[in-house]
Design an enzyme around this catalytic site. Structure first.
Site, PDB file in Angstrom:
ATOM      1  CB  ALA A  60     -16.577  -0.763   1.166  1.00  0.00           C
ATOM      2  CE  LYS A 114      -4.537   0.969   0.580  1.00  0.00           C
ATOM      3  NZ  LYS A 114      -5.719   0.162   0.242  1.00  0.00           N
ATOM      4  N   GLY A 152     -22.184   4.942  -2.022  1.00  0.00           N
ATOM      5  CA  GLY A 152     -23.309   5.450  -2.811  1.00  0.00           C
ATOM      6  C   GLY A 152     -23.928   4.350  -3.661  1.00  0.00           C
TER       7      GLY A 152
HETATM    8  P1  NAI Z   1     -14.737   7.795  -1.220  1.00  0.00           P
HETATM    9  O1  NAI Z   1     -13.674   8.755  -0.819  1.00  0.00           O
HETATM   10  O2  NAI Z   1     -15.354   7.904  -2.568  1.00  0.00           O
HETATM   11  O3  NAI Z   1     -15.932   7.849  -0.150  1.00  0.00           O
HETATM   12  C1  NAI Z   1     -15.763   7.942   1.221  1.00  0.00           C
HETATM   13  C2  NAI Z   1     -16.924   8.754   1.767  1.00  0.00           C
HETATM   14  O4  NAI Z   1     -16.873   8.722   3.207  1.00  0.00           O
HETATM   15  C3  NAI Z   1     -16.896  10.233   1.371  1.00  0.00           C
HETATM   16  O5  NAI Z   1     -18.163  10.608   0.894  1.00  0.00           O
HETATM   17  C4  NAI Z   1     -16.544  10.946   2.683  1.00  0.00           C
HETATM   18  O6  NAI Z   1     -17.111  12.248   2.756  1.00  0.00           O
HETATM   19  C5  NAI Z   1     -17.160  10.013   3.694  1.00  0.00           C
HETATM   20  N1  NAI Z   1     -16.635  10.109   5.058  1.00  0.00           N
HETATM   21  C6  NAI Z   1     -15.357  10.308   5.459  1.00  0.00           C
HETATM   22  N2  NAI Z   1     -15.294  10.272   6.810  1.00  0.00           N
HETATM   23  C7  NAI Z   1     -16.548  10.031   7.257  1.00  0.00           C
HETATM   24  C8  NAI Z   1     -17.118   9.869   8.547  1.00  0.00           C
HETATM   25  N3  NAI Z   1     -16.385   9.944   9.654  1.00  0.00           N
HETATM   26  N4  NAI Z   1     -18.460   9.645   8.631  1.00  0.00           N
HETATM   27  C9  NAI Z   1     -19.206   9.562   7.521  1.00  0.00           C
HETATM   28  N5  NAI Z   1     -18.725   9.713   6.269  1.00  0.00           N
HETATM   29  C10 NAI Z   1     -17.408   9.941   6.148  1.00  0.00           C
HETATM   30  O7  NAI Z   1     -14.103   6.333  -0.991  1.00  0.00           O
HETATM   31  P2  NAI Z   1     -14.602   4.942  -1.594  1.00  0.00           P
HETATM   32  O8  NAI Z   1     -13.840   4.626  -2.824  1.00  0.00           O
HETATM   33  O9  NAI Z   1     -16.083   4.925  -1.613  1.00  0.00           O
HETATM   34  O10 NAI Z   1     -14.069   3.927  -0.478  1.00  0.00           O
HETATM   35  C11 NAI Z   1     -14.724   3.833   0.785  1.00  0.00           C
HETATM   36  C12 NAI Z   1     -13.932   2.891   1.676  1.00  0.00           C
HETATM   37  O11 NAI Z   1     -13.867   1.597   1.069  1.00  0.00           O
HETATM   38  C13 NAI Z   1     -12.490   3.335   1.913  1.00  0.00           C
HETATM   39  O12 NAI Z   1     -12.139   3.032   3.250  1.00  0.00           O
HETATM   40  C14 NAI Z   1     -11.677   2.460   0.939  1.00  0.00           C
HETATM   41  O13 NAI Z   1     -10.366   2.186   1.405  1.00  0.00           O
HETATM   42  C15 NAI Z   1     -12.501   1.190   0.950  1.00  0.00           C
HETATM   43  N6  NAI Z   1     -12.344   0.402  -0.253  1.00  0.00           N
HETATM   44  C16 NAI Z   1     -12.581   0.952  -1.476  1.00  0.00           C
HETATM   45  C17 NAI Z   1     -12.436   0.208  -2.626  1.00  0.00           C
HETATM   46  C18 NAI Z   1     -12.705   0.774  -3.967  1.00  0.00           C
HETATM   47  O14 NAI Z   1     -12.668   0.012  -4.959  1.00  0.00           O
HETATM   48  N7  NAI Z   1     -13.014   2.065  -4.102  1.00  0.00           N
HETATM   49  C19 NAI Z   1     -11.997  -1.212  -2.573  1.00  0.00           C
HETATM   50  C20 NAI Z   1     -11.839  -1.715  -1.223  1.00  0.00           C
HETATM   51  C21 NAI Z   1     -11.985  -0.919  -0.125  1.00  0.00           C
HETATM   52  N1  PHE Z   2      -7.796   0.253  -2.992  1.00  0.00           N
HETATM   53  C1  PHE Z   2      -8.701  -0.815  -3.298  1.00  0.00           C
HETATM   54  C2  PHE Z   2      -8.620  -1.930  -2.244  1.00  0.00           C
HETATM   55  O1  PHE Z   2      -8.285  -1.666  -1.113  1.00  0.00           O
HETATM   56  C3  PHE Z   2      -8.603  -1.292  -4.735  1.00  0.00           C
HETATM   57  C4  PHE Z   2      -7.278  -1.906  -5.146  1.00  0.00           C
HETATM   58  C5  PHE Z   2      -7.167  -3.291  -5.185  1.00  0.00           C
HETATM   59  C6  PHE Z   2      -6.189  -1.129  -5.543  1.00  0.00           C
HETATM   60  C7  PHE Z   2      -5.980  -3.894  -5.626  1.00  0.00           C
HETATM   61  C8  PHE Z   2      -4.999  -1.734  -5.959  1.00  0.00           C
HETATM   62  C9  PHE Z   2      -4.912  -3.105  -6.006  1.00  0.00           C
HETATM   63  O2  PHE Z   2      -8.994  -3.059  -2.460  1.00  0.00           O
END
Ligand code: NAI
Ligand code: PHE
Length: 354
Positions: free
Chosen positions: A261, A79, A189
């Site tokens: 997630a 990471k 979302g």
């Molecule tokens: P994002 O940045 O698009 O969304 C995160 C949301 O959480 C934002 O709307 C933010 O305003 C909100 N937020 C932050 N702190 C908060 C709190 N204390 N209370 C309520 N809302 C809060 O991120 P994304 O891509 O949706 O990822 C969400 C989580 O899932 C992260 O922890 C990320 O590491 C994890 N994740 C994401 C993956 C992906 O493919 N995008 C894959 C695996 C894990």
């Molecule tokens: N950051 C995401 C996760 O935590 C997506 C990701 C997967 C990024 C694998 C790079 C490699 O799963």
């Protein structure tokens, strides 16, 4: 945790760099390359200290090793973290471009030991910029030949995890259940839409009020960020940041199951013990959120098509049922059970080219 403690880490490699001009500090941590080259996203955030950034990168890299192993993907875990001098939204575009360029130089020097991808505060457009300097990037935009955003498939995987967990917890289908989603970003979302289509009653929370506008129109109940842990619901879905469930929160939550997630949802092992004692079924995050890894590694390394990505993502529920069976048979937390399953699956997998 002191810097000494943070550096006394059992991962394979730590790279750090500070750039006085942009004010950014860079960390790459490679936890393990036993199953293949390490992969894990780039997280951009503000940290109270460099030790905090290193600690976070190490924990996140460890979670990637477990995610790849339990998912049967031929990659190791790593990471990277960019510790920002100001909130991401306040960093001017030229400064951000320079930060990405420096980060890409660091990645490139590792010559493929570590592959990056999108994570909190980085997206496909940022991956395109990194790719101008280094080839070791997943999740570039489709018109640059990449797999694009991983968020849609992550949400689909968490949705599968939610259905399996609800059923195992005796809640039945999602129809009529109250689901509290913390964080309505790229994953949360989409998860909200899927859960609403399945008939769930949504409660949602986000610190960014703009993200809540559609939820209001949709008739969701809005929960204040500091009221999340005291709001009763059938399923709690942390989709914002890690470490949201510590011992105190675990003792307070009024829910039957936790499926989200966010990476590293549990702040410590004790939180997992308390959830187990209280009969709250926790879906280990590195199993539930593997849809993004299936999308990126599946498409860009293994050459999978849409159907194959979907088949693997749909099996996340089955993997969780295996985890719950181990947890019950061994009388251990679901997190400990998922680590056992990851080790078992890793023992049977072959590194690419191996
Ligand atoms: P994002 O940045 O698009 O969304 C995160 C949301 O959480 C934002 O709307 C933010 O305003 C909100 N937020 C932050 N702190 C908060 C709190 N204390 N209370 C309520 N809302 C809060 O991120 P994304 O891509 O949706 O990822 C969400 C989580 O899932 C992260 O922890 C990320 O590491 C994890 N994740 C994401 C993956 C992906 O493919 N995008 C894959 C695996 C894990
Ligand atoms: N950051 C995401 C996760 O935590 C997506 C990701 C997967 C990024 C694998 C790079 C490699 O799963």
């Amino acid at each position: 945790m002191s810097l000494d403690d943070v550096l006394r880490w059992d991962g394979e490699l730590t790279v750090t760099r500070h750039d006085p001009e942009t004010g950014a500090s860079f960390v790459i941590r490679v936890d393990s390359t036993r199953l293949g080259q390490a992969a894990g996203g780039t997280r951009a955030a503000q940290y109270p200290s460099l030790a905090g950034a290193l600690e976070d990168a190490g924990k996140l890299a460890g979670a990637m090793t477990l995610k790849m192993a339990v998912s049967g993907l031929p990659m190791g875990g790593g990471k990277s973290v960019i510790a920002l001098p100001a909130p991401r939204k306040d960093i001017a575009p030229e400064r951000w471009q320079r930060i990405l360029q420096l980060h890409a130089e660091n990645i490139d020097r590792l010559n493929g030991t570590y592959w990056t991808g999108p994570d909190v505060n980085t997206d496909s457009a940022d991956m395109d910029v990194l790719n101008e300097t280094t080839e070791f990037v997943f999740g570039r935009s489709a018109d640059r030949g990449g797999a694009g955003s991983s968020a849609v498939n992550t949400a689909l995987g968490v949705f599968e995890a939610m259905k399996a967990t609800a059923s195992h917890a005796g809640l039945g289908s999602l129809d009529g259940l109250s689901i509290l989603i913390q964080g309505l970003g790229a994953v949360g979302g989409r998860l909200a839409t899927l859960a609403a289509e399945a008939g769930a009653r949504l409660l949602v929370s986000d610190t960014d009020f703009q993200r809540l506008s559609w939820a209001r129109e949709f008739g969701c109940t809005i929960v204040e960020p500091d009221a999340v842990s005291t709001t009763p619901c059938d399923i709690f879905a942390p989709c914002a940041v890690g470490g949201v469930i510590d011992s105190a929160t675990a003792a307070r939550l009024t829910t039957s199951a936790i499926v989200g997630a966010a990476n590293n949802i549990l702040a410590d092992e004790r939180a997992g013990d308390i959830l187990r004692q209280r009969g709250i079924l926790y879906a280990p995050d590195f199993v539930a959120n593997a849809g993004g890894a299936f999308h990126l590694v599946g498409r860009e390394v293994l050459g999978w098509d849409d159907d194959t990505v979907a088949q693997h993502t749909n099996r996340i529920g089955d993997t969780l049922i295996e985890v719950y069976a181990i947890s019950e048979a061994e009388d251990i937390t679901t997190d400990a059970a998922a680590r056992i399953l990851a080790r078992r699956r890793a023992a049977h997998s072959q590194p690419v080219g191996g």
